[in-house]
Design an enzyme around this catalytic site. Sequence first.
Site, PDB file in Angstrom:
ATOM      1  N   CYS A 165       0.898  -1.204  -0.014  1.00  0.00           N
ATOM      2  CA  CYS A 165       0.109   0.084   0.138  1.00  0.00           C
ATOM      3  C   CYS A 165       0.931   1.387  -0.007  1.00  0.00           C
ATOM      4  O   CYS A 165       0.441   2.247  -0.659  1.00  0.00           O
ATOM      5  CB  CYS A 165      -0.765   0.051   1.193  1.00  0.00           C
ATOM      6  SG  CYS A 165      -1.976  -1.461   1.611  1.00  0.00           S
TER       7      CYS A 165
HETATM    8  O1  KQY Z   1      -4.154  -0.023   2.185  1.00  0.00           O
HETATM    9  C1  KQY Z   1      -3.967   0.795   1.944  1.00  0.00           C
HETATM   10  N1  KQY Z   1      -3.948   0.698   0.321  1.00  0.00           N
HETATM   11  C2  KQY Z   1      -4.549   2.349   2.237  1.00  0.00           C
HETATM   12  C3  KQY Z   1      -4.774   2.278   3.832  1.00  0.00           C
HETATM   13  C4  KQY Z   1      -5.093   3.559   4.205  1.00  0.00           C
HETATM   14  C5  KQY Z   1      -5.287   3.687   5.642  1.00  0.00           C
HETATM   15  C6  KQY Z   1      -5.602   4.886   5.963  1.00  0.00           C
HETATM   16  N2  KQY Z   1      -5.558   5.093   7.536  1.00  0.00           N
END
Ligand code: KQY
Length: 387
Positions: A356
């Site tokens: 992520c």
């Molecule tokens: O896991 C993701 N691609 C984004 C996570 C966002 C979390 C914001 N607190």
Amino acid sequence: MTETLPGTPAADGFRMPAEFEPHAGCWMLWPERPDNWREAARPAQLAFVEVAAAITQFEPVTVGVSTPHYPTARALLPERVRVVEMAHDDAWMRDVGPTCVVDARGTVRGVDWRFNAWGGLAGGLYFPWDQDDLVARKALEIERLDRYRAPLVNEGGAIHVDGEGTALVTEECLLSANRNPRLGRESIERGLRDYLGVSQVIWLGKGVFNDETGGHVDNLACFVRPGEVCLTWTDRRRDPQYAISLDAWERLHEARDARGRRLKVQRLPMPGPLSLGAREAAGVVARQGTRGRVAGERLAGSYVNFYIANGGIIMPLLDARTDRAAARRLKSLFPARRVVGVPAREILLGGGNIHCITQQVPAARMSRQRAPVHAGGGRRAVRRHGS
Ligand code: KQY
């Protein structure tokens, strides 16, 4: 000069390459928000440094950082990491960065999705998100890559592709009412075909239990190579993840990819179950308009949230009881790559993981006609973008 292009990647002969295809480099952002990252984001910053240092062994890394944080980021990150000033609302480069596409001549372009913080005002994780929505454009300009501005709300973590015409997504995420409420399954599929250059979309049901992105596929399943998918798994029948992974397993077995193949599905046992500690929750500054953190809450930990670098796999270390088995499993799935584990609990506490916070830029390949002939070499050449 970088252009914003009319039309769509598919119409122009572009496709999204798989993550396991060669990269020119990787982009990340610097974590800063005290209402998402505990203790003013310092532990998360150190974890991001470890991730950047691991990836830079395999490919160039660029990190975007806001002006006030530049000196700290520059001091903590290895020198070979390029650090650029860039405003952003949080640090999820996978989701706010460009999704790059390539054509048969090796030209790279970027898709800039609309971003609404995983759900906008009705269920999103923070407001405002306007700086995040500009990140893809800024990164593409720095990379001197032309851009398509897609009409869809989407995030990089919501899609995986095999590079051969197949996309993997979840219904929970892409059909959620707070991303593209006026678009049904067919319109979303059309959008994915147009902007990723795919011809087959495989729909899984839900994402990992309690994933605050609303079901991103990149925490649940990914392509290891064409025809082969790795799926997060638990054998604990009473775990809420069990039914989710079982449903995904069944759908993957029923599916055919764009080339008509059945998929081989590899199970990757998940860590934990992991939950948020009281001290960890207390370190996050509660702020109106953000989700807040509650001690005891289940964390959406998954080893599937790894990054595939040129020659390497950067995997999250999340649980001393299961990390070694997960590393061995990943090594068997990617025998030609070196598996590097990075402690990633601090990233998980912010709501995501290594995949992520990273976004690859594919390598631009010169076509046979355009490739210079090197002394002692053939005509085939792979060029690092921007060099
Ligand atoms: O896991 C993701 N691609 C984004 C996570 C966002 C979390 C914001 N607190």
